[in-house]
Design a protein around this motif. Structure first.
Motif, PDB file in Angstrom:
ATOM      1  N   PRO A 196       0.963  -1.450   0.026  1.00  0.00           N
ATOM      2  CA  PRO A 196      -0.016  -0.158  -0.022  1.00  0.00           C
ATOM      3  C   PRO A 196       0.746   1.217   0.027  1.00  0.00           C
ATOM      4  O   PRO A 196       0.361   2.008  -0.294  1.00  0.00           O
ATOM      5  N   ALA A 200      -1.336   2.079  -3.042  1.00  0.00           N
ATOM      6  CA  ALA A 200      -2.488   2.665  -2.388  1.00  0.00           C
ATOM      7  C   ALA A 200      -3.779   2.307  -3.167  1.00  0.00           C
ATOM      8  O   ALA A 200      -4.730   1.762  -2.660  1.00  0.00           O
ATOM      9  N   VAL A 280      -2.474   3.078   5.829  1.00  0.00           N
ATOM     10  CA  VAL A 280      -3.088   1.811   5.486  1.00  0.00           C
ATOM     11  C   VAL A 280      -4.900   2.058   5.790  1.00  0.00           C
ATOM     12  O   VAL A 280      -5.462   1.606   4.842  1.00  0.00           O
ATOM     13  N   CYS A 283      -6.877   4.034   3.498  1.00  0.00           N
ATOM     14  CA  CYS A 283      -6.975   3.164   2.143  1.00  0.00           C
ATOM     15  C   CYS A 283      -8.496   2.451   2.103  1.00  0.00           C
ATOM     16  O   CYS A 283      -9.106   1.976   1.082  1.00  0.00           O
TER      17      CYS A 283
END
Ligand code: SAM
Length: 286
Positions: A196, A200, A280, A283
């Motif tokens: 990511p 991402a 993260v 995301c």
């Protein structure tokens, strides 16, 4: 004689490449589906790239294959049928066969050349798993299989390439929707979702689709040195929230019952892998 260097071009358009000195190139060909290179590197051992993206390295593959396999199977607790989409090198298959409670393994790989060459040149990855009598090996596009099959599975593991070439369709909502239809009640799907820090958008796209399809859309992390750029995300989709909430004590019991040793996976690492850093978490759709 000057050395040859094999370059990973996955992030080339963003201005980032990594190269591995190839002390020996064992195979290099366009399989008709993708460009396959298998070579020896002094630090990471035998490696394979497909379409310029690192797929497997002898020295660190155990991290990815253990975490993509034992997290869903041990969280489920009574998986009898497992579906592997992709996974041509046989690493996910090897780890799945270690679960004697699993009764049937269907593996759907689009490119028989990958399986053939990995059996020959990367035998340490599959370690004989292709001979397991529980295996039904199907050479087909995974999107077609999940759309046409009537089978249901307790665990689905999407060990795909990145969303380039034949792997791109394995990141589409129609594939995820049809894969969900192949999940038995209480089942779980996990997906290879890139790094990511560099990819991402790939994780965001999958999590957005998983949020629409599953009551529990999550991901978990593991760091694999040859998947460069930081920890890799493994997508997690299930309608059974108890799978995500499984306790360390339960996982310890299940791993002890399974009766095999691991080199990366532990019940504590399993639970910790779902603790996500803020970048993260960002995301996920709000
Ligand atoms: N662990 C690697 C990673 O994280 O990038 C993936 C390894 S495995 C070699 C990826 C496999 O996905 C390859 O064997 C490739 O042929 C297969 N594959 C790509 N697209 C596919 C599709 N549409 N259906 C089934 N298999 C596919």
């Amino acid at each position: 004689m000057s050395s040859r260097w094999i370059t990973e071009t996955l992030h080339e358009k963003e201005g980032f490449i990594t190269s591995y000195r190839a002390d020996k190139v064992l195979y290099e060909e366009n399989t008709g589906q993708q460009q396959l290179v298998i070579f020896d590197n002094s630090l990471f051992g035998r490696m394979m790239t497909l379409d310029g993206a690192t797929q497997v390295a002898e020295r660190d593959e155990f991290v990815y294959h253990e975490m993509m396999t034992h997290v869903p199977i041990l969280a489920h607790g009574s998986a009898k049928k497992v579906l592997i989409i992709g996974g041509g090198d046989g690493g996910i298959l090897r780890e799945t066969t270690r679960h004697k409670s699993v009764e049937k393994i269907t593996m759907v790989e689009i490119d028989p050349a990958v399986t053939d060459f990995c059996k020959t040149h990367l035998p340490m990855v599959s370690a004989g798993a292709f001979d397991d009598p529980r295996l039904d090996l199907v050479f087909e596009d995974g999107t077609i299989f999940v759309a046409q099959s009537k089978e249901q599975y307790d665990v689905i593991i999407v060990d795909s390439t990145d969303p380039i070439g034949p792997g791109a369709v394995l990141f589409e909502e129609s594939f995820y929707r049809n894969a969900k239809a192949r999940l038995a009640p209480g089942g779980v799907i996990v997906t290879q979702n890139g790094v990511p820090f560099l990819q991402a958008a790939e994780l965001k796209s999958t999590m957005d689709k998983f949020r629409r399809l599953f009551t529990c859309a999550h991901c978990y992390l593991a760091s694999i040195p040859t998947y460069v750029g930081g920890p890799m995300a493994m997508g997690w989709g299930t309608d059974d929230e108890f799978l995500t909430a499984v306790t360390v004590e339960t996982l310890r019991h299940r791993l002890a019952t399974a009766g095999f040793q691991t080199r990366y996976y532990t019940p504590e690492v399993h639970k910790a892998a779902f603790a996500l850093p803020r970048y993260v978490q960002d995301c996920f759709p709000v």
